[in-house]
Scaffold this motif. Structure first.
Motif, short mmCIF file in Angstrom:
data_model
loop_
_atom_site.label_atom_id
_atom_site.label_comp_id
_atom_site.label_asym_id
_atom_site.label_seq_id
_atom_site.Cartn_x
_atom_site.Cartn_y
_atom_site.Cartn_z
N ASP A 31 67.26 20.29 64.64
CA ASP A 31 66.83 20.36 66.04
C ASP A 31 65.32 20.12 66.19
N ILE A 32 64.87 19.03 65.55
CA ILE A 32 63.47 18.62 65.66
C ILE A 32 63.43 17.44 66.63
N LYS A 33 63.33 17.75 67.91
CA LYS A 33 63.46 16.74 68.94
C LYS A 33 62.44 15.59 68.82
N PRO A 34 61.17 15.84 68.55
CA PRO A 34 60.24 14.71 68.44
C PRO A 34 60.62 13.73 67.31
N LEU A 35 61.05 14.27 66.17
CA LEU A 35 61.47 13.41 65.07
C LEU A 35 62.76 12.68 65.41
N LEU A 36 63.67 13.36 66.07
CA LEU A 36 64.92 12.72 66.49
C LEU A 36 64.64 11.59 67.47
N ASP A 37 63.76 11.84 68.43
CA ASP A 37 63.39 10.80 69.40
C ASP A 37 62.76 9.60 68.70
N LEU A 38 61.85 9.86 67.77
CA LEU A 38 61.16 8.78 67.06
C LEU A 38 62.14 7.97 66.21
N SER A 39 62.99 8.66 65.46
CA SER A 39 63.92 7.95 64.58
C SER A 39 64.97 7.19 65.39
N CYS A 40 65.43 7.75 66.48
CA CYS A 40 66.39 7.04 67.34
C CYS A 40 65.73 5.83 68.00
N ALA A 41 64.48 5.95 68.37
CA ALA A 41 63.75 4.82 68.95
C ALA A 41 63.63 3.70 67.92
N ALA A 42 63.42 4.06 66.66
CA ALA A 42 63.33 3.05 65.60
C ALA A 42 64.66 2.32 65.45
N VAL A 43 65.76 3.06 65.48
CA VAL A 43 67.09 2.43 65.41
C VAL A 43 67.30 1.53 66.62
N ALA A 44 66.94 2.02 67.79
CA ALA A 44 67.11 1.23 69.01
C ALA A 44 66.30 -0.06 68.95
N SER A 45 65.09 0.02 68.40
CA SER A 45 64.27 -1.19 68.31
C SER A 45 64.86 -2.20 67.32
N MET A 46 65.63 -1.70 66.35
CA MET A 46 66.29 -2.60 65.39
C MET A 46 67.35 -3.46 66.07
N ILE A 47 68.00 -2.92 67.10
CA ILE A 47 69.12 -3.64 67.72
C ILE A 47 68.77 -4.26 69.07
N LYS A 48 67.59 -3.94 69.58
CA LYS A 48 67.20 -4.46 70.89
C LYS A 48 67.19 -5.99 70.88
N GLY A 49 67.88 -6.58 71.84
CA GLY A 49 67.89 -8.03 71.99
C GLY A 49 68.82 -8.75 71.03
N LYS A 50 69.57 -8.02 70.24
CA LYS A 50 70.47 -8.64 69.26
C LYS A 50 71.87 -8.79 69.86
#
Length: 83
Positions: A31-50
């Motif tokens: 339940d480390i929300k800042p790390l979860l947000d950061l890591s999910c954003a990284a995953v999202a940036s991997m698939i953005k526009g694909k």
């Protein structure tokens, strides 16, 4: 990621895909929300526009749709691809 977050965070989260997914799971479990947000954003940036095919390749996902089913899904969700 450096266009979304500070340089340090972008460098911290610039890891191999397996480790990135482990970070997502660990941050969620602890339940480390800042790390979860950061890591999910990284995953999202991997698939953005694909395309769906590119995303399947990135995450090693097999296509279990028949050509007819895939055509139907594309037709039903045509609005998603309109930009």
């Amino acid at each position: 990621m450096s266009d979304l977050v500070e340089k340090w965070y972008a460098q911290f989260i610039d890891v191999e895909q397996v480790l990135l997914f482990e970070l997502v799971l660990a941050a969620n479990y602890m339940d480390i929300k800042p790390l979860l947000d950061l890591s999910c954003a990284a995953v999202a940036s991997m698939i953005k526009g694909k395309s769906a095919e590119e995303i399947r390749k990135i995450f090693n996902i097999s296509n279990d749709f028949s050509p007819e089913e895939e055509a139907q899904v594309r037709e039903e969700n045509k609005w998603c691809e309109e930009s």
